[in-house]
Design a protein around this motif. Structure first.
Motif, PDB file in Angstrom:
ATOM      1  N   ILE A  11       0.858  -1.181   0.000  1.00 57.82           N
ATOM      2  CA  ILE A  11       0.000   0.000   0.000  1.00 57.82           C
ATOM      3  C   ILE A  11       0.896   1.234   0.000  1.00 57.82           C
ATOM      4  O   ILE A  11       1.741   1.375   0.883  1.00 57.82           O
ATOM      5  CB  ILE A  11      -0.915   0.024   1.244  1.00 57.82           C
ATOM      6  N   PRO A  12       0.708   2.120  -0.973  1.00 61.44           N
ATOM      7  CA  PRO A  12       1.527   3.338  -1.006  1.00 61.44           C
ATOM      8  C   PRO A  12       1.186   4.261   0.164  1.00 61.44           C
ATOM      9  O   PRO A  12       0.040   4.349   0.597  1.00 61.44           O
ATOM     10  CB  PRO A  12       1.175   3.986  -2.343  1.00 61.44           C
ATOM     11  N   SER A  13       2.191   4.956   0.647  1.00 62.43           N
ATOM     12  CA  SER A  13       2.009   5.878   1.766  1.00 62.43           C
ATOM     13  C   SER A  13       1.278   7.132   1.292  1.00 62.43           C
ATOM     14  O   SER A  13       1.564   7.648   0.212  1.00 62.43           O
ATOM     15  CB  SER A  13       3.368   6.267   2.347  1.00 62.43           C
ATOM     16  N   PRO A  14       0.352   7.638   2.116  1.00 65.53           N
ATOM     17  CA  PRO A  14      -0.330   8.885   1.760  1.00 65.53           C
ATOM     18  C   PRO A  14       0.529  10.122   2.032  1.00 65.53           C
ATOM     19  O   PRO A  14       0.114  11.235   1.756  1.00 65.53           O
ATOM     20  CB  PRO A  14      -1.571   8.869   2.655  1.00 65.53           C
ATOM     21  N   VAL A  15       1.732   9.902   2.568  1.00 67.19           N
ATOM     22  CA  VAL A  15       2.637  11.002   2.905  1.00 67.19           C
ATOM     23  C   VAL A  15       3.870  10.903   2.008  1.00 67.19           C
ATOM     24  O   VAL A  15       4.619   9.933   2.067  1.00 67.19           O
ATOM     25  CB  VAL A  15       3.063  10.953   4.392  1.00 67.19           C
ATOM     26  N   ALA A  16       4.084  11.909   1.170  1.00 63.64           N
ATOM     27  CA  ALA A  16       5.244  11.924   0.273  1.00 63.64           C
ATOM     28  C   ALA A  16       6.500  12.252   1.075  1.00 63.64           C
ATOM     29  O   ALA A  16       6.488  13.147   1.912  1.00 63.64           O
ATOM     30  CB  ALA A  16       5.040  12.964  -0.815  1.00 63.64           C
ATOM     31  N   GLN A  17       7.571  11.526   0.807  1.00 65.03           N
ATOM     32  CA  GLN A  17       8.856  11.822   1.441  1.00 65.03           C
ATOM     33  C   GLN A  17       9.648  12.709   0.495  1.00 65.03           C
ATOM     34  O   GLN A  17       9.924  12.326  -0.639  1.00 65.03           O
ATOM     35  CB  GLN A  17       9.630  10.535   1.725  1.00 65.03           C
ATOM     36  N   LEU A  18      10.015  13.909   0.983  1.00 67.22           N
ATOM     37  CA  LEU A  18      10.671  14.897   0.140  1.00 67.22           C
ATOM     38  C   LEU A  18      11.952  15.415   0.767  1.00 67.22           C
ATOM     39  O   LEU A  18      12.099  15.398   1.985  1.00 67.22           O
ATOM     40  CB  LEU A  18       9.756  16.116  -0.060  1.00 67.22           C
ATOM     41  N   THR A  19      12.818  15.922  -0.082  1.00 65.46           N
ATOM     42  CA  THR A  19      13.900  16.779   0.390  1.00 65.46           C
ATOM     43  C   THR A  19      13.362  18.200   0.287  1.00 65.46           C
ATOM     44  O   THR A  19      12.379  18.452  -0.433  1.00 65.46           O
ATOM     45  CB  THR A  19      15.157  16.657  -0.493  1.00 65.46           C
ATOM     46  N   PHE A  20      13.992  19.132   0.961  1.00 60.34           N
ATOM     47  CA  PHE A  20      13.516  20.515   0.876  1.00 60.34           C
ATOM     48  C   PHE A  20      13.577  21.023  -0.563  1.00 60.34           C
ATOM     49  O   PHE A  20      12.682  21.725  -1.022  1.00 60.34           O
ATOM     50  CB  PHE A  20      14.322  21.416   1.813  1.00 60.34           C
ATOM     51  N   LYS A  21      14.605  20.630  -1.293  1.00 60.00           N
ATOM     52  CA  LYS A  21      14.735  21.085  -2.684  1.00 60.00           C
ATOM     53  C   LYS A  21      13.612  20.567  -3.576  1.00 60.00           C
ATOM     54  O   LYS A  21      13.299  21.160  -4.600  1.00 60.00           O
ATOM     55  CB  LYS A  21      16.087  20.657  -3.258  1.00 60.00           C
ATOM     56  N   ALA A  22      12.977  19.452  -3.197  1.00 65.63           N
ATOM     57  CA  ALA A  22      11.906  18.870  -4.005  1.00 65.63           C
ATOM     58  C   ALA A  22      10.538  19.481  -3.702  1.00 65.63           C
ATOM     59  O   ALA A  22       9.576  19.213  -4.427  1.00 65.63           O
ATOM     60  CB  ALA A  22      11.849  17.361  -3.795  1.00 65.63           C
ATOM     61  N   VAL A  23      10.434  20.305  -2.668  1.00 71.63           N
ATOM     62  CA  VAL A  23       9.137  20.878  -2.293  1.00 71.63           C
ATOM     63  C   VAL A  23       8.494  21.666  -3.441  1.00 71.63           C
ATOM     64  O   VAL A  23       7.307  21.477  -3.724  1.00 71.63           O
ATOM     65  CB  VAL A  23       9.246  21.712  -0.998  1.00 71.63           C
ATOM     66  N   PRO A  24       9.222  22.546  -4.153  1.00 73.30           N
ATOM     67  CA  PRO A  24       8.573  23.271  -5.262  1.00 73.30           C
ATOM     68  C   PRO A  24       8.020  22.336  -6.354  1.00 73.30           C
ATOM     69  O   PRO A  24       6.933  22.583  -6.890  1.00 73.30           O
ATOM     70  CB  PRO A  24       9.693  24.159  -5.820  1.00 73.30           C
ATOM     71  N   TRP A  25       8.737  21.262  -6.657  1.00 74.63           N
ATOM     72  CA  TRP A  25       8.229  20.289  -7.637  1.00 74.63           C
ATOM     73  C   TRP A  25       6.944  19.665  -7.128  1.00 74.63           C
ATOM     74  O   TRP A  25       5.959  19.556  -7.862  1.00 74.63           O
ATOM     75  CB  TRP A  25       9.279  19.189  -7.887  1.00 74.63           C
ATOM     76  N   VAL A  48      15.973  18.779   7.777  1.00 81.26           N
ATOM     77  CA  VAL A  48      15.472  20.151   7.808  1.00 81.26           C
ATOM     78  C   VAL A  48      16.657  21.114   7.787  1.00 81.26           C
ATOM     79  O   VAL A  48      17.363  21.268   8.775  1.00 81.26           O
ATOM     80  CB  VAL A  48      14.581  20.380   9.042  1.00 81.26           C
ATOM     81  N   THR A  49      16.846  21.733   6.642  1.00 86.03           N
ATOM     82  CA  THR A  49      17.965  22.651   6.442  1.00 86.03           C
ATOM     83  C   THR A  49      17.637  24.040   6.980  1.00 86.03           C
ATOM     84  O   THR A  49      16.482  24.352   7.294  1.00 86.03           O
ATOM     85  CB  THR A  49      18.270  22.780   4.940  1.00 86.03           C
ATOM     86  N   LYS A  50      18.650  24.871   7.035  1.00 83.06           N
ATOM     87  CA  LYS A  50      18.456  26.270   7.445  1.00 83.06           C
ATOM     88  C   LYS A  50      17.498  26.961   6.482  1.00 83.06           C
ATOM     89  O   LYS A  50      16.638  27.740   6.891  1.00 83.06           O
ATOM     90  CB  LYS A  50      19.806  26.997   7.479  1.00 83.06           C
ATOM     91  N   ALA A  51      17.626  26.669   5.194  1.00 80.03           N
ATOM     92  CA  ALA A  51      16.735  27.270   4.190  1.00 80.03           C
ATOM     93  C   ALA A  51      15.278  26.860   4.431  1.00 80.03           C
ATOM     94  O   ALA A  51      14.364  27.683   4.285  1.00 80.03           O
ATOM     95  CB  ALA A  51      17.179  26.863   2.789  1.00 80.03           C
ATOM     96  N   ALA A  52      15.048  25.608   4.817  1.00 81.40           N
ATOM     97  CA  ALA A  52      13.687  25.145   5.106  1.00 81.40           C
ATOM     98  C   ALA A  52      13.130  25.862   6.330  1.00 81.40           C
ATOM     99  O   ALA A  52      11.982  26.302   6.339  1.00 81.40           O
ATOM    100  CB  ALA A  52      13.682  23.636   5.337  1.00 81.40           C
ATOM    101  N   ARG A  53      13.959  26.000   7.360  1.00 81.40           N
ATOM    102  CA  ARG A  53      13.525  26.697   8.574  1.00 81.40           C
ATOM    103  C   ARG A  53      13.148  28.141   8.251  1.00 81.40           C
ATOM    104  O   ARG A  53      12.146  28.657   8.749  1.00 81.40           O
ATOM    105  CB  ARG A  53      14.626  26.663   9.633  1.00 81.40           C
ATOM    106  N   GLU A  54      13.937  28.790   7.411  1.00 79.14           N
ATOM    107  CA  GLU A  54      13.668  30.184   7.043  1.00 79.14           C
ATOM    108  C   GLU A  54      12.413  30.314   6.191  1.00 79.14           C
ATOM    109  O   GLU A  54      11.585  31.188   6.411  1.00 79.14           O
ATOM    110  CB  GLU A  54      14.871  30.781   6.325  1.00 79.14           C
ATOM    111  N   ARG A  55      12.262  29.446   5.191  1.00 79.17           N
ATOM    112  CA  ARG A  55      11.099  29.545   4.301  1.00 79.17           C
ATOM    113  C   ARG A  55       9.784  29.364   5.052  1.00 79.17           C
ATOM    114  O   ARG A  55       8.815  30.071   4.803  1.00 79.17           O
ATOM    115  CB  ARG A  55      11.171  28.508   3.183  1.00 79.17           C
ATOM    116  N   PHE A  56       9.759  28.388   5.970  1.00 77.87           N
ATOM    117  CA  PHE A  56       8.511  28.081   6.662  1.00 77.87           C
ATOM    118  C   PHE A  56       8.390  28.774   8.023  1.00 77.87           C
ATOM    119  O   PHE A  56       7.387  28.627   8.703  1.00 77.87           O
ATOM    120  CB  PHE A  56       8.352  26.570   6.815  1.00 77.87           C
ATOM    121  N   GLY A  57       9.421  29.512   8.433  1.00 75.49           N
ATOM    122  CA  GLY A  57       9.355  30.254   9.687  1.00 75.49           C
ATOM    123  C   GLY A  57       9.322  29.376  10.922  1.00 75.49           C
ATOM    124  O   GLY A  57       8.588  29.669  11.862  1.00 75.49           O
TER     125      GLY A  57
END
Length: 122
Positions: A1-15, A59-68
């Motif tokens: 069964i596929p997971s309903p939660v996508a596993q992403l890197t921060f760089k993949a979030v815009p895609w 969770v990178t510094k860039a991710a922390r900054e983007r999402f506050g």
């Protein structure tokens, strides 16, 4: 069964925002754990028609900054276009997190958007 939660890197979030939201609200769990919390997974299944769920485990510094965010774990919810995000500040429990996520649908209806799977008004 596929997971309903996508596993992403921060760089993949815009895609992911561009290809997977399809009119649904974006919900992202940012954490450094090995497992997705049970409450988050359960809500991902329950709200799959109106919300798209993803997790970012590194969770990178860039991710922390983007999402506050300043502390982990953190949950952020964005618009159906993936633009503006709101930080969830409650407990990582199903009921309060679910109320936060579902409250977004009412705001969308008030702003003239459809409320998919919404409750009927009295």
């Amino acid at each position: 069964i596929p997971s309903p939660v996508a596993q992403l890197t921060f760089k993949a979030v815009p895609w992911w925002e561009g290809s997977e939201l399809r009119g649904r609200r974006a919900v992202i769990l940012l954490h450094e754990g090995k497992e997705v919390p049970m409450a988050f997974s359960a809500l991902a299944v329950k709200l799959a028609g109106t919300h798209a769920f993803a997790e970012v485990r590194v969770v990178t510094k860039a991710a922390r900054e983007r999402f506050g965010i300043s502390a982990l774990p953190a949950v952020v919810m964005g618009t159906s276009e993936g633009r503006a995000y709101t930080l969830y500040s409650g407990e990582m429990k199903r009921l309060p997190l679910g109320e936060f996520l579902v409250s977004s649908l009412g705001r969308d209806a008030e702003n003239g958007r459809a409320q998919p799977g919404g409750e009927e008004e009295e």
